[in-house]
Design a protein around this motif. Structure first.
Motif, PDB file in Angstrom:
ATOM      1  N   LEU A 173     -51.657 -25.313 -31.477  1.00  0.00           N
ATOM      2  CA  LEU A 173     -51.043 -24.937 -30.200  1.00  0.00           C
ATOM      3  C   LEU A 173     -49.537 -24.763 -30.331  1.00  0.00           C
ATOM      4  N   LYS A 174     -48.914 -25.544 -31.194  1.00  0.00           N
ATOM      5  CA  LYS A 174     -47.454 -25.510 -31.342  1.00  0.00           C
ATOM      6  C   LYS A 174     -46.963 -24.270 -32.073  1.00  0.00           C
ATOM      7  N   PHE A 175     -47.678 -23.882 -33.143  1.00  0.00           N
ATOM      8  CA  PHE A 175     -47.158 -22.834 -34.018  1.00  0.00           C
ATOM      9  C   PHE A 175     -47.740 -21.445 -33.778  1.00  0.00           C
ATOM     10  N   LEU A 176     -48.833 -21.337 -33.041  1.00  0.00           N
ATOM     11  CA  LEU A 176     -49.442 -20.023 -32.866  1.00  0.00           C
ATOM     12  C   LEU A 176     -48.793 -19.199 -31.770  1.00  0.00           C
ATOM     13  N   GLY A 177     -47.960 -19.814 -30.960  1.00  0.00           N
ATOM     14  CA  GLY A 177     -47.208 -19.059 -29.973  1.00  0.00           C
ATOM     15  C   GLY A 177     -47.990 -18.731 -28.724  1.00  0.00           C
ATOM     16  N   SER A 178     -47.591 -17.657 -28.039  1.00  0.00           N
ATOM     17  CA  SER A 178     -48.193 -17.266 -26.772  1.00  0.00           C
ATOM     18  C   SER A 178     -49.541 -16.584 -26.968  1.00  0.00           C
ATOM     19  N   VAL A 179     -50.418 -16.790 -25.998  1.00  0.00           N
ATOM     20  CA  VAL A 179     -51.713 -16.109 -26.006  1.00  0.00           C
ATOM     21  C   VAL A 179     -51.512 -14.601 -25.979  1.00  0.00           C
ATOM     22  N   ASP A 180     -50.444 -14.125 -25.330  1.00  0.00           N
ATOM     23  CA  ASP A 180     -50.185 -12.683 -25.232  1.00  0.00           C
ATOM     24  C   ASP A 180     -50.036 -12.036 -26.608  1.00  0.00           C
ATOM     25  N   ASP A 181     -49.625 -12.815 -27.619  1.00  0.00           N
ATOM     26  CA  ASP A 181     -49.457 -12.259 -28.957  1.00  0.00           C
ATOM     27  C   ASP A 181     -50.790 -11.931 -29.615  1.00  0.00           C
ATOM     28  N   TYR A 182     -51.884 -12.481 -29.076  1.00  0.00           N
ATOM     29  CA  TYR A 182     -53.198 -12.326 -29.703  1.00  0.00           C
ATOM     30  C   TYR A 182     -54.214 -11.663 -28.785  1.00  0.00           C
ATOM     31  N   ILE A 183     -53.871 -11.451 -27.529  1.00  0.00           N
ATOM     32  CA  ILE A 183     -54.859 -11.043 -26.554  1.00  0.00           C
ATOM     33  C   ILE A 183     -55.467  -9.690 -26.872  1.00  0.00           C
ATOM     34  N   ASP A 184     -54.672  -8.751 -27.389  1.00  0.00           N
ATOM     35  CA  ASP A 184     -55.205  -7.412 -27.696  1.00  0.00           C
ATOM     36  C   ASP A 184     -56.191  -7.478 -28.846  1.00  0.00           C
ATOM     37  N   ASP A 185     -55.836  -8.261 -29.886  1.00  0.00           N
ATOM     38  CA  ASP A 185     -56.727  -8.401 -31.039  1.00  0.00           C
ATOM     39  C   ASP A 185     -58.031  -9.061 -30.609  1.00  0.00           C
ATOM     40  N   GLU A 186     -57.951 -10.055 -29.754  1.00  0.00           N
ATOM     41  CA  GLU A 186     -59.152 -10.774 -29.337  1.00  0.00           C
ATOM     42  C   GLU A 186     -60.070  -9.870 -28.518  1.00  0.00           C
TER      43      GLU A 186
ATOM     44  N   PHE B  69     -62.801 -28.307 -33.470  1.00  0.00           N
ATOM     45  CA  PHE B  69     -62.035 -29.347 -34.139  1.00  0.00           C
ATOM     46  C   PHE B  69     -62.236 -30.685 -33.442  1.00  0.00           C
ATOM     47  N   GLN B  70     -62.282 -31.738 -34.256  1.00  0.00           N
ATOM     48  CA  GLN B  70     -62.241 -33.082 -33.716  1.00  0.00           C
ATOM     49  C   GLN B  70     -60.896 -33.743 -34.031  1.00  0.00           C
ATOM     50  N   ASP B  71     -60.101 -33.067 -34.864  1.00  0.00           N
ATOM     51  CA  ASP B  71     -58.807 -33.595 -35.295  1.00  0.00           C
ATOM     52  C   ASP B  71     -57.733 -33.188 -34.276  1.00  0.00           C
ATOM     53  N   GLN B  72     -57.317 -34.136 -33.445  1.00  0.00           N
ATOM     54  CA  GLN B  72     -56.348 -33.828 -32.396  1.00  0.00           C
ATOM     55  C   GLN B  72     -55.001 -33.370 -32.962  1.00  0.00           C
ATOM     56  N   ALA B  73     -54.612 -33.911 -34.133  1.00  0.00           N
ATOM     57  CA  ALA B  73     -53.342 -33.508 -34.742  1.00  0.00           C
ATOM     58  C   ALA B  73     -53.383 -32.028 -35.130  1.00  0.00           C
ATOM     59  N   MET B  74     -54.520 -31.577 -35.664  1.00  0.00           N
ATOM     60  CA  MET B  74     -54.661 -30.170 -36.022  1.00  0.00           C
ATOM     61  C   MET B  74     -54.651 -29.284 -34.790  1.00  0.00           C
ATOM     62  N   ILE B  75     -55.287 -29.750 -33.726  1.00  0.00           N
ATOM     63  CA  ILE B  75     -55.300 -28.990 -32.473  1.00  0.00           C
ATOM     64  C   ILE B  75     -53.879 -28.792 -31.952  1.00  0.00           C
ATOM     65  N   GLN B  76     -53.106 -29.873 -31.931  1.00  0.00           N
ATOM     66  CA  GLN B  76     -51.728 -29.795 -31.442  1.00  0.00           C
ATOM     67  C   GLN B  76     -50.874 -28.915 -32.349  1.00  0.00           C
ATOM     68  N   GLU B  77     -51.114 -28.980 -33.648  1.00  0.00           N
ATOM     69  CA  GLU B  77     -50.363 -28.138 -34.584  1.00  0.00           C
ATOM     70  C   GLU B  77     -50.656 -26.664 -34.328  1.00  0.00           C
TER      71      GLU B  77
ATOM     72  N   TYR C 251     -58.272 -17.682 -21.491  1.00  0.00           N
ATOM     73  CA  TYR C 251     -58.669 -19.082 -21.679  1.00  0.00           C
ATOM     74  C   TYR C 251     -59.433 -19.238 -22.997  1.00  0.00           C
ATOM     75  N   ARG C 252     -60.350 -18.313 -23.261  1.00  0.00           N
ATOM     76  CA  ARG C 252     -61.147 -18.386 -24.493  1.00  0.00           C
ATOM     77  C   ARG C 252     -60.286 -18.165 -25.734  1.00  0.00           C
ATOM     78  N   VAL C 253     -59.305 -17.255 -25.633  1.00  0.00           N
ATOM     79  CA  VAL C 253     -58.397 -17.020 -26.756  1.00  0.00           C
ATOM     80  C   VAL C 253     -57.623 -18.292 -27.082  1.00  0.00           C
ATOM     81  N   ALA C 254     -57.095 -18.936 -26.037  1.00  0.00           N
ATOM     82  CA  ALA C 254     -56.326 -20.169 -26.240  1.00  0.00           C
ATOM     83  C   ALA C 254     -57.199 -21.255 -26.864  1.00  0.00           C
ATOM     84  N   MET C 255     -58.433 -21.379 -26.396  1.00  0.00           N
ATOM     85  CA  MET C 255     -59.346 -22.384 -26.941  1.00  0.00           C
ATOM     86  C   MET C 255     -59.708 -22.073 -28.389  1.00  0.00           C
TER      87      MET C 255
END
Length: 270
Positions: A253-266, A243-251, A107-111
């Motif tokens: 979420l769209k392009f960073l892919g799955s949380v699994d791709d980052y979970i080990d690094d995090e 972030f307060q910019d909702q467009a940046m937040i959605q961008e 959850y924290r990684v995704a946020m």
């Protein structure tokens, strides 16, 4: 009427005019003094009100930021309650069964990837500014802060495993962009002028100190100093907002892919 009487009457007339002039001048002086005094008093009250209003806003912003952190903790707890409730019912949020700690970490990684997680703790504050008394000509290009200098500092902080970075209050993520735009620099979708205040938060004070020492001895940092740029770096308690910019937040979420791709690094940096 004798000449003597005429002279006396003339002298009396002149004296009367002189006295009236003095009286009139005194009245004007007193009125002006009163107006100036009232103006100074009003200015002082206005100045005091502005100062009081400023500190009131600073206090209010501080309270709002703390409230935001409290809300973040409440959201994390709400997520864990939701995860625990579904797990108890035999339902899975993820493809496989995971522990409570792993669920919270995901959850924290995704946020964090979306720039929606706030941070507060030990960190580094870096200030970059143009050299003083410059004409901003092409010959003095090295004395002006450019996007490459900002990127150098940001990358140095990221490579030192900081948890979050902001530039002049603008949150930095892996999809953020820094582009020179005339006398200012575009960060994400906001134009920011010099001086630039870069803040980064680390896991603890020891990691912040290590980055502090490393950055001070980087060749590029020494080169910027030699070129006359105004540089300052200090250890500090930092608060970085999401972030307060909702467009940046959605961008993000769209392009960073799955949380699994980052979970080990995090997990290795948090």
């Amino acid at each position: 009427m004798s000449v003597k009487e005429n002279r006396f009457r003339h002298a009396s007339f002149v004296s009367t005019i002189f006295l009236l002039g003095l009286l009139f001048s005194a009245v004007i002086y007193l009125q002006l003094a009163k107006i100036i005094g009232e103006s100074r008093h009003k200015f002082q009250l206005s100045r005091e009100n502005l100062i009081e209003s400023y500190y009131r806003e600073v206090k209010r912003n501080d309270e709002l930021e703390k409230s935001l952190l409290d809300t973040q903790h409440a959201r994390e707890q709400a997520f864990l309650d939701f995860w625990q409730s579904n797990r108890a019912k035999g339902m899975k949020i993820y493809d496989r069964d995971i522990s409570r700690e792993d669920a919270l970490n995901r959850y924290r990684v995704a946020m964090n990837l979306s720039g929606r997680r706030a941070y507060e703790g030990a960190g580094i504050r870096v200030e970059l500014d143009d050299a003083p008394n410059i004409s901003y000509s092409q010959e003095q290009r090295d004395k002006i802060v450019h996007d490459e200098q900002l990127l150098f500092v940001v990358n140095s902080l990221i490579n030192s495993n900081c948890l979050a970075v902001s530039i002049n209050g603008e949150r930095w993520t892996s999809l953020s962009k820094i582009v020179c735009n005339g006398p200012s620099i575009r960060i994400n979708r906001e134009l920011k002028p010099a001086p630039f205040l870069i803040e980064a938060i680390f896991e603890d004070e020891e990691h912040a100190k290590e980055c502090f020492e490393r950055l001070n001895h980087e060749d590029e940092w020494i080169k910027m100093k030699d070129n006359g740029l105004n540089l300052a770096i200090e250890l500090a308690q930092i608060r970085i907002l999401p972030f307060q910019d909702q467009a940046m937040i959605q961008e993000n979420l769209k392009f960073l892919g799955s949380v699994d791709d980052y979970i080990d690094d995090e997990q290795t940096t948090s």
